[in-house]
Design a protein around this motif. Structure first.
Motif, PDB file in Angstrom:
ATOM      1  N   VAL A 106       2.550 -11.722  -2.580  1.00 20.28           N
ATOM      2  CA  VAL A 106       3.480 -10.712  -2.074  1.00 20.28           C
ATOM      3  C   VAL A 106       2.869 -10.000  -0.879  1.00 20.28           C
ATOM      4  CG1 VAL A 106       4.863 -10.208  -4.118  1.00 20.28           C
ATOM      5  CG2 VAL A 106       2.628  -9.180  -3.874  1.00 20.28           C
ATOM      6  N   THR A 107       3.745  -9.529   0.009  1.00 23.88           N
ATOM      7  CA  THR A 107       3.294  -8.900   1.241  1.00 23.88           C
ATOM      8  C   THR A 107       2.743  -7.495   0.987  1.00 23.88           C
ATOM      9  OG1 THR A 107       4.916 -10.141   2.486  1.00 23.88           O
ATOM     10  CG2 THR A 107       4.059  -8.176   3.521  1.00 23.88           C
ATOM     11  N   SER A 108       3.451  -6.714   0.167  1.00 21.10           N
ATOM     12  CA  SER A 108       3.084  -5.315  -0.051  1.00 21.10           C
ATOM     13  C   SER A 108       3.080  -4.995  -1.545  1.00 21.10           C
ATOM     14  CB  SER A 108       4.077  -4.388   0.660  1.00 21.10           C
ATOM     15  OG  SER A 108       4.128  -4.678   2.042  1.00 21.10           O
ATOM     16  N   VAL A 109       1.990  -4.383  -1.994  1.00 18.83           N
ATOM     17  CA  VAL A 109       1.897  -3.915  -3.372  1.00 18.83           C
ATOM     18  C   VAL A 109       1.966  -2.396  -3.346  1.00 18.83           C
ATOM     19  CG1 VAL A 109       0.502  -3.875  -5.480  1.00 18.83           C
ATOM     20  CG2 VAL A 109       0.453  -5.895  -3.987  1.00 18.83           C
ATOM     21  N   ILE A 110       2.832  -1.835  -4.175  1.00 17.76           N
ATOM     22  CA  ILE A 110       3.054  -0.383  -4.166  1.00 17.76           C
ATOM     23  C   ILE A 110       2.702   0.182  -5.530  1.00 17.76           C
ATOM     24  CG2 ILE A 110       4.779   1.437  -3.899  1.00 17.76           C
ATOM     25  CD1 ILE A 110       6.248  -0.498  -1.983  1.00 17.76           C
ATOM     26  N   PHE A 111       1.827   1.198  -5.544  1.00 12.79           N
ATOM     27  CA  PHE A 111       1.448   1.884  -6.778  1.00 12.79           C
ATOM     28  C   PHE A 111       2.024   3.292  -6.739  1.00 12.79           C
ATOM     29  CE2 PHE A 111      -2.052  -1.227  -6.345  1.00 12.79           C
ATOM     30  CZ  PHE A 111      -1.941  -1.846  -7.581  1.00 12.79           C
ATOM     31  N   ASP A 112       2.824   3.617  -7.738  1.00 12.88           N
ATOM     32  CA  ASP A 112       3.454   4.936  -7.817  1.00 12.88           C
ATOM     33  C   ASP A 112       2.829   5.730  -8.969  1.00 12.88           C
ATOM     34  OD1 ASP A 112       5.042   7.135  -7.680  1.00 12.88           O
ATOM     35  OD2 ASP A 112       6.897   6.138  -8.279  1.00 12.88           O
ATOM     36  N   GLU A 113       1.794   6.515  -8.634  1.00 11.84           N
ATOM     37  CA  GLU A 113       1.121   7.394  -9.594  1.00 11.84           C
ATOM     38  C   GLU A 113       0.681   6.650 -10.856  1.00 11.84           C
ATOM     39  OE1 GLU A 113       3.180  11.035 -10.346  1.00 11.84           O
ATOM     40  OE2 GLU A 113       3.672  11.365  -8.248  1.00 11.84           O
ATOM     41  N   VAL A 114       0.026   5.512 -10.646  1.00 11.74           N
ATOM     42  CA  VAL A 114      -0.472   4.741 -11.795  1.00 11.74           C
ATOM     43  C   VAL A 114      -1.785   5.321 -12.315  1.00 11.74           C
ATOM     44  CG1 VAL A 114       0.625   2.616 -11.064  1.00 11.74           C
ATOM     45  CG2 VAL A 114      -1.687   3.117 -10.280  1.00 11.74           C
ATOM     46  N   ASP A 115      -2.356   6.294 -11.587  1.00  9.66           N
ATOM     47  CA  ASP A 115      -3.657   6.842 -11.968  1.00  9.66           C
ATOM     48  C   ASP A 115      -3.513   8.128 -12.781  1.00  9.66           C
ATOM     49  OD1 ASP A 115      -2.723   8.540  -9.986  1.00  9.66           O
ATOM     50  OD2 ASP A 115      -4.030   7.692  -8.453  1.00  9.66           O
ATOM     51  N   THR A 116      -2.311   8.399 -13.265  1.00 10.39           N
ATOM     52  CA  THR A 116      -2.099   9.606 -14.059  1.00 10.39           C
ATOM     53  C   THR A 116      -2.895   9.543 -15.359  1.00 10.39           C
ATOM     54  OG1 THR A 116       0.128   9.833 -13.161  1.00 10.39           O
ATOM     55  CG2 THR A 116      -0.352  11.040 -15.192  1.00 10.39           C
ATOM     56  N   GLY A 117      -3.526  10.651 -15.711  1.00 13.52           N
ATOM     57  CA  GLY A 117      -4.224  10.732 -16.992  1.00 13.52           C
ATOM     58  C   GLY A 117      -5.654  10.258 -16.961  1.00 13.52           C
ATOM     59  N   VAL A 118      -6.220  10.017 -15.760  1.00 12.59           N
ATOM     60  CA  VAL A 118      -7.624   9.607 -15.672  1.00 12.59           C
ATOM     61  C   VAL A 118      -8.358  10.570 -14.747  1.00 12.59           C
ATOM     62  CG1 VAL A 118      -7.120   7.175 -16.122  1.00 12.59           C
ATOM     63  CG2 VAL A 118      -7.159   8.010 -13.770  1.00 12.59           C
ATOM     64  N   SER A 119      -9.668  10.597 -14.868  1.00 12.78           N
ATOM     65  CA  SER A 119     -10.465  11.491 -14.026  1.00 12.78           C
ATOM     66  C   SER A 119     -11.892  10.984 -13.985  1.00 12.78           C
ATOM     67  CB  SER A 119     -10.419  12.922 -14.584  1.00 12.78           C
ATOM     68  OG  SER A 119     -10.919  12.941 -15.917  1.00 12.78           O
ATOM     69  N   GLY A 120     -12.735  11.701 -13.222  1.00 14.92           N
ATOM     70  CA  GLY A 120     -14.160  11.398 -13.196  1.00 14.92           C
ATOM     71  C   GLY A 120     -14.481  10.006 -12.721  1.00 14.92           C
ATOM     72  N   ARG A 121     -15.449   9.376 -13.405  1.00 13.91           N
ATOM     73  CA  ARG A 121     -15.915   8.054 -12.967  1.00 13.91           C
ATOM     74  C   ARG A 121     -14.827   6.995 -13.118  1.00 13.91           C
ATOM     75  NH1 ARG A 121     -19.952   5.589 -17.580  1.00 13.91           N
ATOM     76  NH2 ARG A 121     -18.494   5.676 -19.327  1.00 13.91           N
ATOM     77  N   VAL A 122     -13.896   7.175 -14.092  1.00 19.82           N
ATOM     78  CA  VAL A 122     -12.780   6.233 -14.234  1.00 19.82           C
ATOM     79  C   VAL A 122     -11.876   6.313 -13.006  1.00 19.82           C
ATOM     80  CG1 VAL A 122     -10.740   5.622 -15.590  1.00 19.82           C
ATOM     81  CG2 VAL A 122     -12.851   6.294 -16.748  1.00 19.82           C
ATOM     82  N   ALA A 123     -11.644   7.523 -12.521  1.00 20.73           N
ATOM     83  CA  ALA A 123     -10.828   7.695 -11.319  1.00 20.73           C
ATOM     84  C   ALA A 123     -11.467   6.984 -10.132  1.00 20.73           C
ATOM     85  CB  ALA A 123     -10.657   9.184 -11.019  1.00 20.73           C
ATOM     86  N   GLN A 124     -12.780   7.077 -10.011  1.00 20.51           N
ATOM     87  CA  GLN A 124     -13.483   6.401  -8.928  1.00 20.51           C
ATOM     88  C   GLN A 124     -13.352   4.890  -9.060  1.00 20.51           C
ATOM     89  OE1 GLN A 124     -14.879   7.735  -6.206  1.00 20.51           O
ATOM     90  NE2 GLN A 124     -15.319   5.659  -5.475  1.00 20.51           N
ATOM     91  N   ALA A 125     -13.460   4.397 -10.305  1.00 25.81           N
ATOM     92  CA  ALA A 125     -13.337   2.952 -10.538  1.00 25.81           C
ATOM     93  C   ALA A 125     -11.937   2.468 -10.188  1.00 25.81           C
ATOM     94  CB  ALA A 125     -13.671   2.634 -11.996  1.00 25.81           C
ATOM     95  N   ILE A 126     -10.914   3.259 -10.550  1.00 26.37           N
ATOM     96  CA  ILE A 126      -9.539   2.896 -10.225  1.00 26.37           C
ATOM     97  C   ILE A 126      -9.345   2.870  -8.709  1.00 26.37           C
ATOM     98  CG2 ILE A 126      -7.178   3.844 -10.243  1.00 26.37           C
ATOM     99  CD1 ILE A 126      -7.534   4.440 -13.178  1.00 26.37           C
ATOM    100  N   ALA A 127      -9.916   3.851  -8.029  1.00 21.60           N
ATOM    101  CA  ALA A 127      -9.826   3.895  -6.563  1.00 21.60           C
ATOM    102  C   ALA A 127     -10.416   2.628  -5.951  1.00 21.60           C
ATOM    103  CB  ALA A 127     -10.538   5.127  -6.032  1.00 21.60           C
ATOM    104  N   GLU A 128     -11.545   2.203  -6.477  1.00 25.03           N
ATOM    105  CA  GLU A 128     -12.203   1.005  -5.948  1.00 25.03           C
ATOM    106  C   GLU A 128     -11.371  -0.249  -6.240  1.00 25.03           C
ATOM    107  OE1 GLU A 128     -16.117   1.122  -7.591  1.00 25.03           O
ATOM    108  OE2 GLU A 128     -16.705   2.909  -6.456  1.00 25.03           O
ATOM    109  N   LYS A 129     -10.720  -0.284  -7.431  1.00 27.31           N
ATOM    110  CA  LYS A 129      -9.879  -1.443  -7.761  1.00 27.31           C
ATOM    111  C   LYS A 129      -8.669  -1.509  -6.835  1.00 27.31           C
ATOM    112  CE  LYS A 129     -12.036  -3.489 -11.066  1.00 27.31           C
ATOM    113  NZ  LYS A 129     -12.632  -4.799 -10.778  1.00 27.31           N
ATOM    114  N   ILE A 130      -8.031  -0.362  -6.616  1.00 26.32           N
ATOM    115  CA  ILE A 130      -6.860  -0.343  -5.742  1.00 26.32           C
ATOM    116  C   ILE A 130      -7.256  -0.764  -4.331  1.00 26.32           C
ATOM    117  CG2 ILE A 130      -5.165   1.183  -4.637  1.00 26.32           C
ATOM    118  CD1 ILE A 130      -5.024   2.742  -7.276  1.00 26.32           C
TER     119      ILE A 130
END
Length: 573
Positions: free
Chosen positions: A467-491
């Motif tokens: 697919v040309t464009s992948v769109i994430f709409d607030e999929v990171d709700t309910g996470v914080s700290g090092r998990v938030a950083q890991a999610i940022a790196e995955k995205i």
């Protein structure tokens, strides 16, 4: 990639045009500023369900337009060929959607009007929207087989097509068997109806093409005077003293005498002579036709009556005599089936058994492919979950055969129930605590864990979907700290293979952005409007600082924001 998005009179958006770039684009802003409205607009471009509520208050229509650029190998070119939409060598695709204040949708692809279904076909090829709602699909075991098949799509395509071709024939025969074997009263009523229809068609003594022939004959009788007058005038113009043939004869004689002195005139004389005799023959035909021509009012009445009868039958049995004859042939076969139900049922049962076994063999191929790719998928997800701080989690894909009844086909000694996707029942299993057994994912995973599992799936699927464009709409709700950083790196990792647009409230995700757009809400003249602004590096630090504190900027939060940007830059490099 999605290059340009233009929105007009949509929800609280007056008019906004956003230019998107490659890589990761993050959209941030206060709650209610309109971030999700922009994603809603993109969702509508991909064929999502529209509503009159999307039209800005007081306006007649909402308009959304998106420009996508793709390379020559993108599957959207096949969609273009399939639906007759021209896509140029520049690889530009323009999707347009207009929703009127009456709730009507007008869809276009590269300027061509298309149905909403066709717009959806193009949109799903270009855009993949992932929201919190989609994460909940992991809670539905019936959706797991779709996710597995999405991962296995390249290996499954041919086998699935072959299976579904056999399965559709199998289902059709089963439906026919059910119609014949159930409800004797309905079958008796059906037989009476068919026999009445067949009797009516047979008594009408239909003749192929008679409706066309009778229509032509009626036209001649209705225009008898015009036809007679035309033949009469043509004949009188050609035959008689000082008429056409007389003058042609005089010309032929004159030219023939002149040809004695000029050899070049011999050919012209021959051609004129031939023309004379052809026209003479035509006058004889005109005379004969004029003698035979007569007006028969009784015949006209007969034709009118027959055409009325044929038109009455057409309303019931078909648009032409040929289609009525074909219908008579079909119901004659059905009458034979009903009258000889037992023998037909026996033959159908044999065909169903044979096709059922063929379908089982095709389903077995699909089962084997799923078994093979499920191990690969499990391994990939396991690796992704480790990066998302679920290093102690264990993931597996459980594939069972759907248990069938006595009427279902046999596979390895057991009855299996065939469905459109085969006979497999797929469940995702997980355990996040060491020593605990694997259980169905919807029974043990928390909301934050589901978000990370779905993100892991998206990370894996982004390599396969194209697919040309992948769109994430607030999929990171309910996470914080090092998990938030890991999610940022995955995205960010997903953005290496596809353009990613992400709405986020996490400063870690915002810091990872290649392009940061702030969505702002303004009130002018008692009307609310939404604006989109691309941030500079300094503005980016200020925005991330606000995301950290949720209040005014401080030197400490600003330093923290700058540190996040430095760490993000280091990770990218």
């Amino acid at each position: 990639m999605l290059t340009e998005l233009s929105i007009r009179d949509f929800a609280i958006i007056d008019e906004v045009s956003i230019t998107f770039k490659e890589g990761l684009t993050v959209l941030t802003g206060e709650t209610g500023a309109g971030k999700s409205i922009i994603i809603d607009a993109i969702h509508l471009l991909s064929g999502g369900r529209g509503s009159v509520e999307f039209v800005r208050h007081g306006m007649k229509k909402a308009e959304i337009e998106g420009l996508f650029t793709v390379d020559a190998s993108h599957p959207v070119f096949k969609r273009g060929e399939q639906f007759g939409v021209e896509i140029g060598e520049d690889g530009m695709v323009v999707l347009q959607r207009t929703i009127t204040h009456q709730g009507k949708s007008i869809c276009r692809v590269n300027g061509k009007l298309v149905t909403l279904g066709i717009l959806k076909e193009f949109g799903q090829t270009l855009i993949d929207i992932h929201s919190q709602h989609e994460t909940q699909s992991l809670m539905d075991p019936d959706r797991h087989i779709e996710l597995l098949d999405l991962f296995a799509s390249r290996d499954l395509t041919i086998s699935m097509e072959e299976y579904q071709s056999v399965f559709e024939k199998y289902q059709m025969l089963k439906r026919r068997h059910k119609e014949l074997s159930e409800n004797e009263q309905e079958m008796a009523q059906r037989l009476d109806l068919l026999e009445f229809q067949l009797n009516e068609l047979q008594e009408s003594e239909l003749v192929p093409n008679e409706d066309d022939e009778l229509t032509d004959e009626r036209s001649k009788l209705l225009n008898y005077e015009k036809i007679y007058q035309g033949i009469h005038d043509a004949y009188n113009s050609l035959y008689g003293e000082q008429k056409g043939l007389d003058w042609l004869s005089h010309a032929m004689t004159s030219l023939e005498s002149a040809s004695d002195f000029d050899n070049q005139l011999a050919k012209m004389t021959e051609e004129l002579t031939n023309s004379y005799y052809l026209i003479e023959e035509m006058t004889f035909q005109l005379s004969s036709q004029m003698a035979e021509l007569e007006f028969d009012p009784e015949r006209l009445n007969q034709i009118e009556a027959r055409l009325n009868e044929l038109n009455r039958l057409k309303k019931k049995y078909g648009q032409s005599v040929e289609s009525m004859l074909e219908y008579a042939s079909r119901i004659e076969e059905e009458i034979d089936e009903i009258k000889n139900k037992d023998s037909h049922l026996h033959r159908l049962e044999q065909q169903i058994n044979e096709l059922g076994q063929d379908a089982v063999l095709e389903a077995k191929n699909i089962h084997d492919i799923r078994e093979s790719v499920s191990k690969t998928l499990s391994s990939y997800i396991q690796d992704e979950l480790k990066d998302l701080y679920l290093e102690k989690a264990a993931f597996a894909v459980d594939i069972q055969k759907r248990e069938g009844g006595q009427a279902d086909p046999l596979f390895e000694g057991n009855h299996v129930r065939l469905q459109k996707s085969g006979f497999d029942l797929v469940k995702f299993l997980i355990t996040t605590n060491p020593g605990e057994p694997l259980k169905e994912i919807h029974k043990v995973a928390s909301g934050g864990e589901l978000s990370r599992i779905m993100l892991a799936l998206k990370r894996i699927f982004s390599r396969h979907q194209g697919v040309t464009s992948v769109i994430f709409d607030e999929v990171d709700t309910g996470v914080s700290g090092r998990v938030a950083q890991a999610i940022a790196e995955k995205i960010y990792g997903i953005s290496k293979g596809s353009q990613v647009l992400c709405i986020s409230h996490l400063p870690q995700v915002a810091a990872m952005a290649d392009t940061h757009i702030r969505i702002e809400k303004h009130v002018n003249d008692d009307r609310t409007s939404t604006l989109a602004k691309e941030l500079s590096h300094e503005e980016k630090a200020d925005e991330i600082s606000r995301m950290i504190t949720g209040a005014e900027l401080t030197d400490t939060t600003l330093e923290h924001a700058k540190e996040l940007l430095t760490l993000a830059s280091r990770h990218k490099s």
